[in-house]
Design an enzyme around this catalytic site. Structure first.
Site, short mmCIF file in Angstrom:
data_model
loop_
_atom_site.label_atom_id
_atom_site.label_comp_id
_atom_site.label_asym_id
_atom_site.label_seq_id
_atom_site.Cartn_x
_atom_site.Cartn_y
_atom_site.Cartn_z
N THR A 97 20.62 3.00 8.53
CA THR A 97 22.02 2.77 8.88
C THR A 97 22.10 1.36 9.46
O THR A 97 21.08 0.66 9.52
CB THR A 97 22.51 3.81 9.91
OG1 THR A 97 21.68 3.72 11.06
CG2 THR A 97 22.48 5.22 9.35
N GLU A 112 22.26 0.27 12.35
CA GLU A 112 21.46 0.01 13.55
C GLU A 112 19.99 -0.18 13.12
O GLU A 112 19.38 0.77 12.59
CB GLU A 112 21.58 1.21 14.49
CG GLU A 112 21.08 0.93 15.89
CD GLU A 112 21.01 2.23 16.70
OE1 GLU A 112 20.16 2.32 17.58
OE2 GLU A 112 21.81 3.14 16.40
N ARG A 126 21.93 -14.79 4.99
CA ARG A 126 21.67 -13.38 4.78
C ARG A 126 22.66 -12.75 3.80
O ARG A 126 22.29 -11.93 2.96
CB ARG A 126 21.77 -12.68 6.14
CG ARG A 126 20.72 -11.65 6.37
CD ARG A 126 20.84 -11.07 7.77
NE ARG A 126 19.96 -11.74 8.72
CZ ARG A 126 18.64 -11.65 8.76
NH1 ARG A 126 18.00 -10.92 7.88
NH2 ARG A 126 17.93 -12.28 9.67
N GLU A 171 1.27 6.99 6.84
CA GLU A 171 2.43 6.51 6.08
C GLU A 171 2.31 6.92 4.62
O GLU A 171 3.28 7.35 3.99
CB GLU A 171 2.54 4.98 6.18
CG GLU A 171 2.86 4.48 7.58
CD GLU A 171 3.12 2.98 7.63
OE1 GLU A 171 3.71 2.44 6.68
OE2 GLU A 171 2.73 2.34 8.61
N LEU A 185 18.75 -6.22 6.97
CA LEU A 185 19.79 -6.18 5.93
C LEU A 185 21.18 -6.24 6.56
O LEU A 185 21.39 -5.74 7.67
CB LEU A 185 19.62 -4.90 5.12
CG LEU A 185 18.31 -4.86 4.33
CD1 LEU A 185 17.92 -3.43 3.97
CD2 LEU A 185 18.42 -5.73 3.07
N SER A 210 0.83 -1.21 0.00
CA SER A 210 0.00 0.00 0.00
C SER A 210 0.87 1.26 0.00
O SER A 210 0.50 2.26 -0.60
CB SER A 210 -0.99 0.00 1.17
OG SER A 210 -0.33 0.20 2.39
N ASN A 211 2.03 1.19 0.65
CA ASN A 211 2.96 2.33 0.56
C ASN A 211 3.50 2.47 -0.86
O ASN A 211 3.62 3.58 -1.37
CB ASN A 211 4.11 2.17 1.56
CG ASN A 211 3.73 2.66 2.94
OD1 ASN A 211 3.59 3.86 3.16
ND2 ASN A 211 3.51 1.73 3.86
N HIS A 253 8.78 3.07 9.02
CA HIS A 253 8.57 2.19 10.18
C HIS A 253 7.26 2.60 10.87
O HIS A 253 7.03 3.80 11.09
CB HIS A 253 9.75 2.32 11.16
CG HIS A 253 9.59 1.44 12.35
ND1 HIS A 253 9.84 0.08 12.29
CD2 HIS A 253 9.17 1.69 13.61
CE1 HIS A 253 9.60 -0.45 13.48
NE2 HIS A 253 9.19 0.51 14.29
C1 GAR Z 1 3.82 -0.72 6.78
O1 GAR Z 1 3.04 -0.45 7.92
C2 GAR Z 1 5.27 -0.43 7.06
O2 GAR Z 1 5.47 0.67 7.89
C3 GAR Z 1 5.71 -1.69 7.75
O3 GAR Z 1 5.07 -2.72 7.03
C4 GAR Z 1 3.84 -2.22 6.49
C5 GAR Z 1 3.83 -2.51 5.02
O4 GAR Z 1 2.59 -2.21 4.47
N1 GAR Z 1 7.13 -1.85 7.72
C6 GAR Z 1 7.81 -2.45 8.68
O5 GAR Z 1 7.30 -2.94 9.66
C7 GAR Z 1 9.31 -2.49 8.47
N2 GAR Z 1 9.96 -3.09 9.56
P1 GAR Z 1 2.40 -2.08 2.89
O6 GAR Z 1 3.01 -3.34 2.26
O7 GAR Z 1 0.92 -2.03 2.70
O8 GAR Z 1 3.09 -0.84 2.44
#
Ligand code: GAR
Length: 218
Positions: free
Chosen positions: A141, A143, A65, A174, A93, A13-14, A109
């Site tokens: 980064t 971390e 990995r 988001e 990563l 969706s993003n 995030h």
């Molecule tokens: C989103 O909420 C994003 O912030 C999260 O996964 C979802 C993906 O949704 N990302 C993480 O948790 C990264 N660690 P989407 O596939 O519908 O964009």
């Protein structure tokens, strides 16, 4: 136009919000490719519908990995991207990967970092009793979920919220903040220098910009 590669693992969706912004010319980018580590990610269909190249690099087919990330770098670099975007990419990563793309790798995030790094952020936010939750876009980064913050959007937590309801409202934010950050980067207004974020030559505070403070024309 800057070339962008987007990595996904799921619904996308993003990704859709970024595609929409790029098509409406709000966000001057060329999405060179969408790469998923899962063959059944719905986001792949969204990319195909928008005539964007897709690739699947299935992490389960690699010994570890390092091997997976090397294959990913190889594929990404065929597109020579100016920016690599993690849009719901659910893999940690390697340092080698992150260092290869330092300053041109961003992630979204679903929490107000530095609160709730990692997984199940909405459940944990509700359990902890915080009144405000939200989403963060940051440079990546080494971390995990600890890179310099660019932009955050807050969402009020309601007393009877379920994780699903809260997640839905966070996602809406988001979809606003991610294309905006990508636009800033594409316009060369956003730079990571010595682990600090600069927008229009101004260093951002540790918590980045609050979306509530962003004006219409930004
Ligand atoms: C989103 O909420 C994003 O912030 C999260 O996964 C979802 C993906 O949704 N990302 C993480 O948790 C990264 N660690 P989407 O596939 O519908 O964009």
């Amino acid at each position: 136009m800057p070339s962008v590669v987007i990595l996904i693992s799921g619904s996308g969706s993003n990704l859709q919000a970024i595609i929409d912004a790029s098509q409406s010319e709000q966000c001057p980018i060329n999405i060179a490719a969408v790469i998923s580590n899962r063959a059944n990610a719905k986001g792949l269909e969204r990319a195909q519908q928008a005539n964007i190249k897709t690739a699947v690099i299935d992490h389960t087919q690699f010994n570890g990995r390092e091997d997976f990330d090397q294959a990913l770098v190889k594929q990404i670099d065929t597109y020579q991207p100016d920016l690599v975007v993690l849009a719901g990419f659910m893999r940690i990563l390697t340092h080698e990967f992150v260092e290869h793309y330092t300053g041109r790798l961003i992630n979204i995030h679903p929490a107000l970092l530095p609160d709730f790094p990692g997984l199940n952020t909405h459940e944990r936010a509700i359990k902890s009793g915080v009144k405000e939750h939200g989403a963060t876009v940051h440079f990546v980064t080494t971390e995990v979920d600890g890179g310099p913050i660019i932009l955050q959007a807050g969402v009020a937590v309601k007393s009877n919220d379920t994780a699903k309801e809260l997640a839905q409202r966070v996602l809406q934010q988001e979809h606003r903040i991610f294309p905006l950050v990508i636009k800033w980067f594409a316009e060369k207004r956003l730079v990571l220098n010595d682990n600090k974020v600069f927008l229009d030559q101004q260093q951002l505070p540790e918590t980045g910009i609050n979306y509530a403070q962003v004006t219409e024309n930004q």
